[in-house]
Scaffold this motif. Structure first.
Motif, mmCIF file in Angstrom:
data_model
loop_
_atom_site.group_PDB
_atom_site.id
_atom_site.type_symbol
_atom_site.label_atom_id
_atom_site.label_comp_id
_atom_site.label_asym_id
_atom_site.label_seq_id
_atom_site.Cartn_x
_atom_site.Cartn_y
_atom_site.Cartn_z
ATOM 1 N N MET A 149 0.832 -1.191 0.000
ATOM 2 C CA MET A 149 0.000 0.000 0.000
ATOM 3 C C MET A 149 0.874 1.253 0.000
ATOM 4 O O MET A 149 1.946 1.263 0.597
ATOM 5 N N GLU A 175 -2.426 5.810 1.379
ATOM 6 C CA GLU A 175 -3.477 4.819 1.619
ATOM 7 C C GLU A 175 -3.406 4.277 3.046
ATOM 8 O O GLU A 175 -4.437 4.099 3.705
ATOM 9 N N LYS A 205 -6.254 4.868 5.888
ATOM 10 C CA LYS A 205 -6.868 3.682 6.504
ATOM 11 C C LYS A 205 -6.754 3.778 8.025
ATOM 12 O O LYS A 205 -7.717 3.513 8.753
#
Length: 137
Positions: free
Chosen positions: A1, A5, A9
């Protein structure tokens, strides 16, 4: 990732950072800049921001910066120096920078600023686990 991101998250599941009103301004590997405004419910009995507020934004910046490499990291040692007081309405930023990255440990500093004035300095060490960030982690 990608670093962005991972941080988004983490932030989406971080009710405390959301309660603080933190905005993510910048993310890159080993770096993170956050901002927030001091609210009345963050003040102590002296009418200034509780020390835990600058500690909290710095701790979030540390978490986001140290996890941006894709391995899950947890703080194991932190400290803060409070330099200037903050009042309701003050806009502050926390700029986390990586000082050294090792296999199992990362070392970071976070500068908390109001405009061009440094209001606190935070130092943190993280343990880097072997767990990778994934869409499902």
């Amino acid at each position: 990732m990608a670093p962005n991101e991972i941080v988004h998250k983490m932030f989406d599941n971080d009710a405390f950072s959301q309660w603080l009103g933190i905005a993510v301004e910048h993310v890159a590997k080993g770096e993170c800049t956050l901002s927030m405004t001091i609210r009345k419910d963050m003040l102590n009995g002296f009418g200034i921001a509780h020390g835990a507020i600058t500690y909290a934004i710095a701790d979030s910046a540390l978490a986001f910066a140290s996890n941006s490499h894709g391995r899950q990291a947890l703080s194991i040692d932190t400290s803060i120096n409070h330099i200037e007081s903050l009042k309701e309405g003050d806009l502050i930023s926390a700029v986390a920078k990586e000082n050294a990255l090792k296999n199992k440990f990362g070392f970071y500093t976070v500068e908390i600023k109001k405009g061009n004035i440094t209001v606190a300095l935070f130092k943190g060490t993280v343990f880097r686990s072997d767990r990778q960030w994934t869409i499902n982690s």
